[in-house]
Motif scaffolding. Structure first.
Motif, PDB file in Angstrom:
ATOM      1  N   GLU A  80       0.845  -1.188   0.000  1.00 23.73           N
ATOM      2  CA  GLU A  80       0.000   0.000   0.000  1.00 23.73           C
ATOM      3  C   GLU A  80       0.883   1.242   0.000  1.00 23.73           C
ATOM      4  OE1 GLU A  80      -2.411  -0.434   3.499  1.00 23.73           O
ATOM      5  OE2 GLU A  80      -3.405  -2.217   2.707  1.00 23.73           O
ATOM      6  N   ILE A  82       2.522   4.613   0.956  1.00 25.98           N
ATOM      7  CA  ILE A  82       2.800   5.298   2.219  1.00 25.98           C
ATOM      8  C   ILE A  82       2.447   6.757   1.988  1.00 25.98           C
ATOM      9  CG2 ILE A  82       4.568   5.948   3.890  1.00 25.98           C
ATOM     10  CD1 ILE A  82       6.058   3.367   3.084  1.00 25.98           C
ATOM     11  N   LYS A  83       1.462   7.231   2.725  1.00 26.47           N
ATOM     12  CA  LYS A  83       0.969   8.581   2.507  1.00 26.47           C
ATOM     13  C   LYS A  83       1.949   9.622   3.035  1.00 26.47           C
ATOM     14  CE  LYS A  83      -3.825   7.319   2.364  1.00 26.47           C
ATOM     15  NZ  LYS A  83      -4.394   6.199   2.927  1.00 26.47           N
ATOM     16  N   THR A  84       2.034  10.719   2.301  1.00 27.64           N
ATOM     17  CA  THR A  84       2.824  11.852   2.770  1.00 27.64           C
ATOM     18  C   THR A  84       1.918  13.074   2.794  1.00 27.64           C
ATOM     19  OG1 THR A  84       3.579  12.297   0.519  1.00 27.64           O
ATOM     20  CG2 THR A  84       5.042  10.995   1.919  1.00 27.64           C
ATOM     21  N   PRO A  85       2.004  13.869   3.820  1.00 27.90           N
ATOM     22  CA  PRO A  85       2.879  13.679   4.959  1.00 27.90           C
ATOM     23  C   PRO A  85       2.492  12.416   5.737  1.00 27.90           C
ATOM     24  CG  PRO A  85       1.317  15.452   5.393  1.00 27.90           C
ATOM     25  CD  PRO A  85       1.106  15.024   3.969  1.00 27.90           C
ATOM     26  N   LEU A  86       3.463  11.893   6.477  1.00 30.67           N
ATOM     27  CA  LEU A  86       3.232  10.665   7.231  1.00 30.67           C
ATOM     28  C   LEU A  86       2.062  10.850   8.187  1.00 30.67           C
ATOM     29  CD1 LEU A  86       6.912   9.622   8.023  1.00 30.67           C
ATOM     30  CD2 LEU A  86       5.414   8.758   6.206  1.00 30.67           C
ATOM     31  N   GLU A  87       1.234   9.817   8.276  1.00 30.20           N
ATOM     32  CA  GLU A  87       0.051   9.879   9.124  1.00 30.20           C
ATOM     33  C   GLU A  87       0.392   9.759  10.608  1.00 30.20           C
ATOM     34  OE1 GLU A  87      -2.226   6.650   7.437  1.00 30.20           O
ATOM     35  OE2 GLU A  87      -3.303   8.056   6.140  1.00 30.20           O
ATOM     36  N   GLU A  88       1.445   8.991  10.905  1.00 35.90           N
ATOM     37  CA  GLU A  88       1.810   8.747  12.298  1.00 35.90           C
ATOM     38  C   GLU A  88       3.320   8.887  12.470  1.00 35.90           C
ATOM     39  OE1 GLU A  88      -0.015   5.445  14.222  1.00 35.90           O
ATOM     40  OE2 GLU A  88      -1.681   5.406  12.811  1.00 35.90           O
ATOM     41  N   ASN A  89       3.745   8.870  13.720  1.00 33.39           N
ATOM     42  CA  ASN A  89       5.166   9.002  14.031  1.00 33.39           C
ATOM     43  C   ASN A  89       5.854   7.665  14.245  1.00 33.39           C
ATOM     44  OD1 ASN A  89       5.114  11.811  13.931  1.00 33.39           O
ATOM     45  ND2 ASN A  89       4.411  11.964  16.044  1.00 33.39           N
ATOM     46  N   GLY A  93       2.760   2.544  12.331  1.00 35.78           N
ATOM     47  CA  GLY A  93       1.635   3.387  11.953  1.00 35.78           C
ATOM     48  C   GLY A  93       1.637   3.770  10.486  1.00 35.78           C
ATOM     49  N   ASN A  94       2.797   3.751   9.865  1.00 33.49           N
ATOM     50  CA  ASN A  94       2.906   4.149   8.461  1.00 33.49           C
ATOM     51  C   ASN A  94       3.000   2.978   7.498  1.00 33.49           C
ATOM     52  OD1 ASN A  94       2.943   7.137   8.566  1.00 33.49           O
ATOM     53  ND2 ASN A  94       4.627   6.738   9.963  1.00 33.49           N
ATOM     54  N   LYS A  96       1.462  -0.433   7.284  1.00 34.36           N
ATOM     55  CA  LYS A  96       0.398  -1.184   7.955  1.00 34.36           C
ATOM     56  C   LYS A  96       0.405  -2.680   7.647  1.00 34.36           C
ATOM     57  CE  LYS A  96      -2.502   2.906   8.392  1.00 34.36           C
ATOM     58  NZ  LYS A  96      -1.400   3.775   8.587  1.00 34.36           N
TER      59      LYS A  96
END
Length: 122
Positions: A80, A82-89, A93-94, A96
């Motif tokens: 999948e 990896i969304k940017t900006p990152l959803e989590e730290n 979380g990034n 999955k």
């Protein structure tokens, strides 16, 4: 890009590392690499005479084995985005999908650098 050649998705392709180790995978996985796809389509100069073996001269055995492992798994379960900006730290979380997390967790920093270099080359 569709393949005009007689290459079927199930045809076995061999990738050969710099140190001569061969790794087999289906054409459908191998063609994710533009270097391999171009070599098999006759646009590159890294294909052997049998047109099913591609030399990967800048990648060592350990690294190429991980690349092939990734390509084979990607055919079964694409990673999948990896969304940017990152959803989590957190790493978890990034990324999955469990397989991809475990794949990366098992790689030390020198091999990770080699994988990035191989990805850019391939």
């Amino acid at each position: 890009m569709e393949d005009d050649n007689q290459s079927s998705p199930d045809m076995e392709i061999k990738l050969v590392s710099r140190d001569g180790k061969e790794f087999a995978l289906p054409y459908s996985g191998a063609k994710l690499s533009k270097l391999v796809e171009n070599a098999l389509d006759g646009k590159g100069d890294d294909a052997d005479v049998d047109e099913r073996t591609v030399q990967i001269p800048k990648v060592e055995e350990e690294c190429l084995s991980k690349v092939v492992e990734y390509l084979k798994h990607y055919q079964e379960e694409p990673m999948e985005e990896i969304k940017t900006p990152l959803e989590e730290n957190t790493f978890e979380g990034n990324i999955k999908q469990q397989w991809y997390r475990e794949f990366l967790e098992g790689i030390d920093d020198p091999l990770l650098f080699e994988l990035v270099t191989a990805a850019n080359f391939m």
